[in-house]
Design a protein around this motif. Structure first.
Motif, PDB file in Angstrom:
ATOM      1  N   MET A 111     -22.771  -9.351  19.407  1.00  0.00           N
ATOM      2  CA  MET A 111     -21.595  -9.788  20.152  1.00  0.00           C
ATOM      3  C   MET A 111     -22.020 -10.167  21.565  1.00  0.00           C
ATOM      4  N   LEU A 112     -21.669 -11.371  21.984  1.00  0.00           N
ATOM      5  CA  LEU A 112     -22.062 -11.842  23.303  1.00  0.00           C
ATOM      6  C   LEU A 112     -21.344 -11.053  24.390  1.00  0.00           C
ATOM      7  N   PHE A 113     -22.114 -10.594  25.365  1.00  0.00           N
ATOM      8  CA  PHE A 113     -21.537  -9.864  26.487  1.00  0.00           C
ATOM      9  C   PHE A 113     -21.569 -10.702  27.765  1.00  0.00           C
ATOM     10  N   ALA A 114     -22.670 -11.330  28.046  1.00  0.00           N
ATOM     11  CA  ALA A 114     -22.773 -12.133  29.266  1.00  0.00           C
ATOM     12  C   ALA A 114     -23.927 -13.106  29.133  1.00  0.00           C
ATOM     13  N   ALA A 115     -23.838 -14.225  29.849  1.00  0.00           N
ATOM     14  CA  ALA A 115     -24.907 -15.219  29.896  1.00  0.00           C
ATOM     15  C   ALA A 115     -25.288 -15.444  31.348  1.00  0.00           C
ATOM     16  N   PHE A 116     -26.599 -15.489  31.627  1.00  0.00           N
ATOM     17  CA  PHE A 116     -27.090 -15.660  32.983  1.00  0.00           C
ATOM     18  C   PHE A 116     -27.967 -16.904  33.052  1.00  0.00           C
ATOM     19  N   VAL A 117     -27.777 -17.691  34.085  1.00  0.00           N
ATOM     20  CA  VAL A 117     -28.593 -18.877  34.299  1.00  0.00           C
ATOM     21  C   VAL A 117     -29.085 -18.861  35.738  1.00  0.00           C
ATOM     22  N   ASN A 118     -30.287 -19.369  35.954  1.00  0.00           N
ATOM     23  CA  ASN A 118     -30.807 -19.452  37.311  1.00  0.00           C
ATOM     24  C   ASN A 118     -31.052 -20.911  37.661  1.00  0.00           C
ATOM     25  N   GLY A 119     -31.031 -21.226  38.940  1.00  0.00           N
ATOM     26  CA  GLY A 119     -31.204 -22.594  39.375  1.00  0.00           C
ATOM     27  C   GLY A 119     -29.930 -23.141  39.971  1.00  0.00           C
ATOM     28  N   ASP A 120     -30.080 -23.984  40.967  1.00  0.00           N
ATOM     29  CA  ASP A 120     -28.939 -24.596  41.638  1.00  0.00           C
ATOM     30  C   ASP A 120     -28.695 -25.970  41.021  1.00  0.00           C
ATOM     31  N   ILE A 121     -27.720 -26.040  40.103  1.00  0.00           N
ATOM     32  CA  ILE A 121     -27.439 -27.294  39.415  1.00  0.00           C
ATOM     33  C   ILE A 121     -25.949 -27.593  39.523  1.00  0.00           C
ATOM     34  N   PRO A 122     -25.537 -28.853  39.317  1.00  0.00           N
ATOM     35  CA  PRO A 122     -24.104 -29.186  39.385  1.00  0.00           C
ATOM     36  C   PRO A 122     -23.296 -28.378  38.379  1.00  0.00           C
ATOM     37  N   LEU A 123     -22.046 -28.124  38.724  1.00  0.00           N
ATOM     38  CA  LEU A 123     -21.195 -27.282  37.891  1.00  0.00           C
ATOM     39  C   LEU A 123     -20.999 -27.865  36.496  1.00  0.00           C
ATOM     40  N   ASP A 124     -20.842 -29.187  36.390  1.00  0.00           N
ATOM     41  CA  ASP A 124     -20.652 -29.807  35.076  1.00  0.00           C
ATOM     42  C   ASP A 124     -21.873 -29.622  34.191  1.00  0.00           C
ATOM     43  N   ASP A 125     -23.070 -29.790  34.783  1.00  0.00           N
ATOM     44  CA  ASP A 125     -24.294 -29.584  34.002  1.00  0.00           C
ATOM     45  C   ASP A 125     -24.436 -28.132  33.586  1.00  0.00           C
ATOM     46  N   ARG A 127     -22.033 -26.030  33.058  1.00  0.00           N
ATOM     47  CA  ARG A 127     -21.076 -25.765  31.984  1.00  0.00           C
ATOM     48  C   ARG A 127     -21.597 -26.282  30.647  1.00  0.00           C
ATOM     49  N   ASP A 128     -22.178 -27.478  30.646  1.00  0.00           N
ATOM     50  CA  ASP A 128     -22.724 -28.042  29.404  1.00  0.00           C
ATOM     51  C   ASP A 128     -23.835 -27.159  28.845  1.00  0.00           C
ATOM     52  N   ARG A 129     -24.699 -26.684  29.719  1.00  0.00           N
ATOM     53  CA  ARG A 129     -25.802 -25.840  29.255  1.00  0.00           C
ATOM     54  C   ARG A 129     -25.293 -24.507  28.693  1.00  0.00           C
ATOM     55  N   LEU A 130     -24.295 -23.931  29.363  1.00  0.00           N
ATOM     56  CA  LEU A 130     -23.726 -22.672  28.869  1.00  0.00           C
ATOM     57  C   LEU A 130     -23.038 -22.873  27.522  1.00  0.00           C
ATOM     58  N   GLU A 131     -22.330 -23.968  27.353  1.00  0.00           N
ATOM     59  CA  GLU A 131     -21.683 -24.245  26.081  1.00  0.00           C
ATOM     60  C   GLU A 131     -22.709 -24.418  24.973  1.00  0.00           C
ATOM     61  N   ASP A 132     -23.834 -25.054  25.286  1.00  0.00           N
ATOM     62  CA  ASP A 132     -24.901 -25.196  24.286  1.00  0.00           C
ATOM     63  C   ASP A 132     -25.504 -23.839  23.933  1.00  0.00           C
ATOM     64  N   ALA A 133     -25.697 -22.988  24.966  1.00  0.00           N
ATOM     65  CA  ALA A 133     -26.324 -21.684  24.737  1.00  0.00           C
ATOM     66  C   ALA A 133     -25.434 -20.745  23.936  1.00  0.00           C
ATOM     67  N   THR A 134     -24.129 -20.910  24.059  1.00  0.00           N
ATOM     68  CA  THR A 134     -23.188 -20.003  23.377  1.00  0.00           C
ATOM     69  C   THR A 134     -22.511 -20.663  22.181  1.00  0.00           C
TER      70      THR A 134
END
Length: 288
Positions: A111-125, A127-134
């Protein structure tokens, strides 16, 4: 990196130090490969040493606990609420998951609890990466901070609407109770009211007397309710202080408004009993 829960403890994909909340104590806390990590207190409590092989079992609700292998302790970290006592890598449990050794119950699935990403990227990008990861998690939603705040606000508003509905029902019951109490008082004090009328008390004065009684009853109930409610609210927040609810804010304007409204409600509730008392025939009441 993704933190998930299940199996009685969570699993992590990647290095948990990206969260900014994990401090390495001994060994390595990188969970890219096979192995698990534990908090410093959990390792001391269980007598685990770095590199030691610890049994891996299927102790999940709805399944018989049995050992399915071993997993090595890679490192320890300072105690924190995010990871808990121990965290295992996905590489260590993936083969057992594919083999179905953890069973098929709800608690045996990741069960997914949290996702962490590092790096300063645009919010839209981002969001796309998080949607792909989850994408593999059906019930997971990716929301911006404002969207998440909006969903939480809707939930709080729904709870408040339920509370306001219960409050309205309580007010209706209270009004009926005041009307019933005053009506019984008028009947029981029929001779007293007749005597007052006989010695010169006007109908307006009788109505005023009954109305003041109703206001007194309603204000007394409102003040007691406010005191008890504030005490229970204070105790509730003290209990949940560890969950982040540690700010006590009393809406004094709303409290005063409720007390004033209770006085108005008392006046309205006294309308019928006051008229009935004022129309009491003095001689007939005294004769009774």
């Amino acid at each position: 990196s993704i933190v998930s829960s299940g199996f009685g403890s969570g699993y992590f994909v990647g290095d948990p130090r990206v969260t900014g909340e994990v401090t390495e104590v001994q060994g390595s806390v990188d969970l890219t490969g096979e192995g698990f990590i534990a908090s410093e207190s959990a390792a001391q409590r269980n007598g685990w040493a770095i590199g030691e092989e610890v049994p891996l079992d299927t102790a999940v609700p709805g399944a018989d606990a049995r050992e399915i292998g071993t997993v090595a302790l890679l490192g320890t970290y300072e105690d924190n609420d995010l990871l808990g006592d121990q965290v295992i890598s996905w590489e260590s449990i993936a083969p057992h998951m594919e083999a179905g050794e953890f069973g098929s119950g709800m608690y045996s699935q990741p069960m997914l609890f949290a996702a962490f990403v590092n790096g300063d990227i645009p919010l839209d990008d981002l969001r796309d990466r998080l949607e792909d990861a989850t994408d593999q998690f059906i019930v997971v939603q990716v929301l911006t901070p404002s969207e998440f705040a909006g969903t939480q606000a809707v939930f709080v508003d729904q709870m408040l609407n339920v509370l306001y509905a219960l409050l309205a029902l309580a007010v209706i019951v209270a009004v009926l109770g005041i009307v019933n109490t005053l009506a019984l008082n008028v009947i029981e004090r029929r001779q007293e009211i007749g005597m007052l009328r006989a010695v010169g008390t006007s109908r307006g004065q009788v109505r005023r007397m009954i109305t003041l009684e109703a206001v007194q009853i309603s204000l007394y109930g409102a003040v007691v309710g406010v005191v008890v409610g504030l005490a229970l609210g204070w105790a509730f927040l003290k209990v949940l202080a560890g969950e982040g609810l540690d700010t006590i804010a009393v809406p004094w304007g709303q409290v005063v408004g409720m007390i004033v409204a209770s006085g108005v409600i008392g006046v309205l509730a006294a309308a019928w009993p006051a008229v009935k008392a004022a129309r009491t025939p003095p001689l007939e009441a005294i004769a009774d």
